[in-house]
Write a protein that holds these residues in place. Structure first.
Motif, PDB file in Angstrom:
ATOM      1  N   ILE A 100       0.849  -1.195   0.000  1.00  0.00           N
ATOM      2  CA  ILE A 100       0.000   0.000   0.000  1.00  0.00           C
ATOM      3  C   ILE A 100       0.880   1.238   0.000  1.00  0.00           C
ATOM      4  O   ILE A 100       2.057   1.171   0.367  1.00  0.00           O
ATOM      5  CB  ILE A 100      -0.965   0.030   1.211  1.00  0.00           C
ATOM      6  CG1 ILE A 100      -0.194   0.171   2.528  1.00  0.00           C
ATOM      7  CG2 ILE A 100      -1.863  -1.196   1.236  1.00  0.00           C
ATOM      8  CD1 ILE A 100      -1.074   0.387   3.740  1.00  0.00           C
ATOM      9  N   PRO A 101       0.346   2.401  -0.410  1.00  0.00           N
ATOM     10  CA  PRO A 101       1.125   3.650  -0.306  1.00  0.00           C
ATOM     11  C   PRO A 101       1.517   3.892   1.151  1.00  0.00           C
ATOM     12  O   PRO A 101       0.712   3.671   2.060  1.00  0.00           O
ATOM     13  CB  PRO A 101       0.151   4.716  -0.808  1.00  0.00           C
ATOM     14  CG  PRO A 101      -0.874   3.983  -1.603  1.00  0.00           C
ATOM     15  CD  PRO A 101      -0.995   2.628  -0.977  1.00  0.00           C
ATOM     16  N   ALA A 102       2.736   4.343   1.355  1.00  0.00           N
ATOM     17  CA  ALA A 102       3.211   4.527   2.732  1.00  0.00           C
ATOM     18  C   ALA A 102       4.234   5.648   2.798  1.00  0.00           C
ATOM     19  O   ALA A 102       5.079   5.791   1.911  1.00  0.00           O
ATOM     20  CB  ALA A 102       3.826   3.216   3.252  1.00  0.00           C
ATOM     21  N   GLY A 121      -9.146   4.535  -0.163  1.00  0.00           N
ATOM     22  CA  GLY A 121      -8.276   3.359  -0.144  1.00  0.00           C
ATOM     23  C   GLY A 121      -7.445   3.271   1.119  1.00  0.00           C
ATOM     24  O   GLY A 121      -7.845   3.729   2.182  1.00  0.00           O
ATOM     25  N   MET A 122      -6.257   2.687   0.965  1.00  0.00           N
ATOM     26  CA  MET A 122      -5.397   2.463   2.121  1.00  0.00           C
ATOM     27  C   MET A 122      -4.158   3.339   2.049  1.00  0.00           C
ATOM     28  O   MET A 122      -3.651   3.634   0.962  1.00  0.00           O
ATOM     29  CB  MET A 122      -4.977   0.991   2.184  1.00  0.00           C
ATOM     30  CG  MET A 122      -6.150   0.024   2.300  1.00  0.00           C
ATOM     31  SD  MET A 122      -5.617  -1.698   2.476  1.00  0.00           S
ATOM     32  CE  MET A 122      -4.998  -1.674   4.162  1.00  0.00           C
ATOM     33  N   VAL A 123      -3.671   3.747   3.200  1.00  0.00           N
ATOM     34  CA  VAL A 123      -2.416   4.478   3.284  1.00  0.00           C
ATOM     35  C   VAL A 123      -1.784   4.195   4.645  1.00  0.00           C
ATOM     36  O   VAL A 123      -2.485   4.072   5.653  1.00  0.00           O
ATOM     37  CB  VAL A 123      -2.623   5.997   3.085  1.00  0.00           C
ATOM     38  CG1 VAL A 123      -3.503   6.584   4.186  1.00  0.00           C
ATOM     39  CG2 VAL A 123      -1.287   6.727   3.036  1.00  0.00           C
ATOM     40  N   SER A 124      -0.474   4.052   4.642  1.00  0.00           N
ATOM     41  CA  SER A 124       0.270   3.820   5.879  1.00  0.00           C
ATOM     42  C   SER A 124       1.071   5.069   6.211  1.00  0.00           C
ATOM     43  O   SER A 124       1.765   5.620   5.350  1.00  0.00           O
ATOM     44  CB  SER A 124       1.214   2.626   5.715  1.00  0.00           C
ATOM     45  OG  SER A 124       2.077   2.504   6.830  1.00  0.00           O
ATOM     46  N   ILE A 125       0.986   5.508   7.458  1.00  0.00           N
ATOM     47  CA  ILE A 125       1.654   6.745   7.881  1.00  0.00           C
ATOM     48  C   ILE A 125       2.601   6.429   9.035  1.00  0.00           C
ATOM     49  O   ILE A 125       2.167   6.020  10.119  1.00  0.00           O
ATOM     50  CB  ILE A 125       0.621   7.804   8.324  1.00  0.00           C
ATOM     51  CG1 ILE A 125      -0.342   8.116   7.166  1.00  0.00           C
ATOM     52  CG2 ILE A 125       1.330   9.062   8.798  1.00  0.00           C
ATOM     53  CD1 ILE A 125      -1.445   9.074   7.533  1.00  0.00           C
ATOM     54  N   GLY A 131     -12.905  -2.246  -1.484  1.00  0.00           N
ATOM     55  CA  GLY A 131     -13.664  -1.935  -0.278  1.00  0.00           C
ATOM     56  C   GLY A 131     -12.834  -1.489   0.896  1.00  0.00           C
ATOM     57  O   GLY A 131     -13.345  -1.365   2.012  1.00  0.00           O
ATOM     58  N   ASN A 132     -11.540  -1.213   0.672  1.00  0.00           N
ATOM     59  CA  ASN A 132     -10.659  -0.808   1.766  1.00  0.00           C
ATOM     60  C   ASN A 132     -10.584   0.712   1.884  1.00  0.00           C
ATOM     61  O   ASN A 132     -10.448   1.410   0.877  1.00  0.00           O
ATOM     62  CB  ASN A 132      -9.258  -1.357   1.543  1.00  0.00           C
ATOM     63  CG  ASN A 132      -9.220  -2.873   1.547  1.00  0.00           C
ATOM     64  OD1 ASN A 132      -9.768  -3.502   2.446  1.00  0.00           O
ATOM     65  ND2 ASN A 132      -8.579  -3.453   0.545  1.00  0.00           N
ATOM     66  N   ALA A 133     -10.676   1.208   3.108  1.00  0.00           N
ATOM     67  CA  ALA A 133     -10.524   2.653   3.370  1.00  0.00           C
ATOM     68  C   ALA A 133      -9.824   2.816   4.712  1.00  0.00           C
ATOM     69  O   ALA A 133     -10.338   3.421   5.640  1.00  0.00           O
ATOM     70  CB  ALA A 133     -11.875   3.338   3.374  1.00  0.00           C
ATOM     71  N   LYS A 134      -8.618   2.259   4.795  1.00  0.00           N
ATOM     72  CA  LYS A 134      -7.947   2.174   6.096  1.00  0.00           C
ATOM     73  C   LYS A 134      -6.725   3.069   6.161  1.00  0.00           C
ATOM     74  O   LYS A 134      -5.913   3.120   5.239  1.00  0.00           O
ATOM     75  CB  LYS A 134      -7.521   0.722   6.366  1.00  0.00           C
ATOM     76  CG  LYS A 134      -6.822   0.513   7.712  1.00  0.00           C
ATOM     77  CD  LYS A 134      -6.490  -0.947   7.943  1.00  0.00           C
ATOM     78  CE  LYS A 134      -7.739  -1.748   8.265  1.00  0.00           C
ATOM     79  NZ  LYS A 134      -7.403  -3.131   8.697  1.00  0.00           N
ATOM     80  N   VAL A 135      -6.601   3.772   7.299  1.00  0.00           N
ATOM     81  CA  VAL A 135      -5.384   4.499   7.636  1.00  0.00           C
ATOM     82  C   VAL A 135      -4.591   3.624   8.600  1.00  0.00           C
ATOM     83  O   VAL A 135      -5.080   3.277   9.687  1.00  0.00           O
ATOM     84  CB  VAL A 135      -5.682   5.860   8.277  1.00  0.00           C
ATOM     85  CG1 VAL A 135      -4.392   6.530   8.744  1.00  0.00           C
ATOM     86  CG2 VAL A 135      -6.423   6.763   7.298  1.00  0.00           C
ATOM     87  N   VAL A 136      -3.404   3.248   8.175  1.00  0.00           N
ATOM     88  CA  VAL A 136      -2.566   2.367   8.980  1.00  0.00           C
ATOM     89  C   VAL A 136      -1.471   3.204   9.632  1.00  0.00           C
ATOM     90  O   VAL A 136      -0.663   3.829   8.947  1.00  0.00           O
ATOM     91  CB  VAL A 136      -1.939   1.254   8.115  1.00  0.00           C
ATOM     92  CG1 VAL A 136      -1.067   0.343   8.975  1.00  0.00           C
ATOM     93  CG2 VAL A 136      -3.022   0.454   7.409  1.00  0.00           C
TER      94      VAL A 136
END
Length: 569
Positions: free
Chosen positions: A255-257, A308-312, A343-348
């Motif tokens: 995922i983008p990070a 979508g998803m993104v990791s911070i 279906g993902n909308a998570k902030v990691v």
């Protein structure tokens, strides 16, 4: 740099097939008895005494992986391009120069190589167990046999390059599967979705591995057990050598990070701009920096990656402020993010320093100082860690998972364990080992949280901190025919503890139940049978295996113990 005539154009050495050896191997062809016509060798994991595994789950088996890629890269492509398809004089020139400069002029004759070039192919047969098999310690997953009586030495000459290229992908594939076992067990225990396990072990190892080739081959070993990876060339390797097709199957993904350079730059740039604004003149430096960090994370989740998803990465300055203040301030923004096509909308959120067990799961009451039978809390709301005397905050005592739960809540599994709201999650990839992963899982479960609340980044701290001795891999000769006389070869050093005792004579490996069993000193007919099948002969690959087949074979080779059946040390 490789021509006897120094006036000749100097070309790069590059990879010279017969130079891929220890110097001592170069003298061995002439050291075998002259009447030798056959030589058989095996490559075996001899011991797991140094293996960094959990004994509660490890069953003395290693994952066999990497042979097909090795054969294609070295025995077919390299030998074809740099030896058999070159003129004979050119094919042996670089080898002769290296031997002459290092060992002395004509110390190593090139006649064997010249005759081999005249033959036109590599007279070698390799028999192997299917890749993805979990092979019992002391059972060889592969054997080498010469196919032409004039070239028995080819069975053992390549010991060095076979070992150099084979032990580590197999070792990493084994350790990755041990992680998969652990995560599967706790998924079953806490009712977490088993599909999530595919993503729960994420390969963070590339930057710490011993070169790109090492990273891609070992990264491919990781991808037998998981689909999460940041090692891009591992996917390329599996497409090139194991029939994978990322357009048609999930080989690996991420995922983008963000990273610290991104976060530090944006936070400090924002901080400088806030400092110039008179409206913030009353704020203390720490408060101003926290405000800057809040604004940067807000930009990430609402503008840069609104769906979508993104990791911070979240510990650039104050991780616990991110967990308790930033995450709370941005709750509405995070919950409003749109899902992607899956279906993902998570902030990691990604912590990246400190003790991973404590950062994710917090402290138990037993680990903190008590006063008159109750937890001791200072006027500043701090607790004291018994072991170190360190003062910690309520957030630190609680742990990151609980902090997010306190803000976002979530659901519970069928087994009653809590799962964070799908819009938030955590990944930790700093120095994650199997013991630490076990402790994280155990402590989450003890606090009522399902195992799927965290993803673990597995890096070079685990995958790179191994050696050939991790599973004791060694290639040894086991059988010869000299002037028509058969000789069962073996070694059994009196000064060793038994680890180095090798197999003896022709062998056969049989699959019996869930084990591979070694039979030694077999007849020629007996040795033709069993689970070791020819995969390479005389320069040609005879058997090809796909990533999908290797994955299925590996993942179906183990039955998870019943939840609660393991007593953890």
């Amino acid at each position: 740099m490789n021509a006897p005539d120094r006036n000749e154009f100097l070309e790069k050495n590059n990879l010279v097939p017969f130079n891929l050896a220890d110097f001592y191997k170069t003298g061995h062809p002439s050291m075998y008895p002259k009447a030798t016509t056959k030589l058989v060798a095996n490559f075996t994991p001899r011991s797991a005494k140094y293996a960094p595994v959990l004994r509660e789950l490890f069953d003395d088996k290693v994952v066999w992986f990497g042979l097909q890629g090795f054969i294609q890269e070295f025995l077919i492509e390299l030998f074809g391009n740099e030896f058999f398809r070159k003129p004979k004089a050119q094919a042996v020139r670089k080898y002769k120069r290296r031997m002459d400069t290092a060992l002395g002029p004509d110390a190593v004759p090139v006649s064997n190589l010249e005759r081999l070039h005249d033959l036109g192919y590599l007279p070698l047969e390799i028999r192997s167990l299917p890749e993805g098999s979990r092979v019992d310690i002391k059972v060889p997953p592969v054997i080498f046999i010469n196919t032409h009586p004039d070239f028995p030495w080819v069975s053992t000459y390549f010991e060095t390059v076979v070992s150099c290229e084979s032990w580590k992908p197999s070792t990493v594939a084994t350790i990755a599967f041990e992680f998969r076992k652990l995560l599967t067990y706790f998924a079953n225990l806490t009712g977490a979705p088993l599909d999530f396990v595919n993503w729960q072990g994420h390969d963070f190892s590339m930057r710490g591995m011993s070169g790109v080739h090492d990273a891609m081959r070992c990264g491919a070993g990781h991808l037998l057990s998981f689909t999460g990876t940041d090692t891009i060339p591992a996917i390329d390797y599996l497409e090139d050598h194991y029939g994978a097709d990322a357009d048609r199957e999930l080989v690996g993904g991420s995922i983008p990070a963000s990273e610290h350079s991104v976060m530090a730059l944006r936070i400090l740039l924002t901080l400088q701009r806030l400092e110039r604004d008179p409206a913030h003149a009353a704020l203390e430096p720490k408060a101003l920096r926290r405000q800057a960090e809040l604004e940067v994370v807000r930009e990430f989740v609402t503008q840069g990656y609104p769906q979508g998803m993104v990791s911070i990465v979240s510990d650039t300055f104050d991780f616990w402020n991110v967990m308790t203040v930033v995450a709370k301030e941005l709750k509405a923004d995070i919950l409003a993010r749109k899902p992607d096509a899956l279906g993902n909308a998570k902030v990691v959120f990604r912590p990246d320093s400190g003790d991973p067990v404590k950062i994710l799961t917090g402290y138990t009451d037993e680990e903190l100082l008590h006063s008159n039978g109750v937890l001791a809390v200072s006027e500043a709301g701090k607790y004291t860690v018994k072991a170190t005397g360190e003062s910690i905050s309520e957030a630190e005592r609680t742990g990151a998972v609980q902090c997010l739960w306190n803000i976002y809540g979530g659901t519970t599994t069928a087994k009653g364990y809590k799962v964070l709201d799908s819009h938030v999650g955590l990944i930790y990839g700093d120095s994650i080992t199997l013991p630490r992963a076990r402790d994280i899982m155990l402590r989450l479960a003890s606090k009522g949280f399902a195992s799927c609340n965290v993803v673990l980044g597995i890096g070079s701290y685990v995958y790179g901190m191994n050696s050939r001795d991790t599973f004791g891999y060694a290639l040894k000769a086991i059988y010869a025919e000299v002037g028509g006389e058969a000789v069962d070869i073996y070694k059994d050093p009196a000064t060793d503890d038994g680890t180095k005792k090798s197999a003896k004579g022709l062998l056969r490996v049989e699959k019996e139940g869930d084990r591979f069993v070694l039979y030694e000193q077999q007849t020629v007919g007996q040795a033709e049978g069993g689970a070791l099948v020819p995969v390479f002969r005389d320069g040609e690959l005879l058997v090809t295996q796909s990533l999908a087949e290797v994955r299925e074979r590996l993942q179906s080779s183990w039955v998870c113990p019943e939840p609660g059946s393991i007593s953890w040390a």
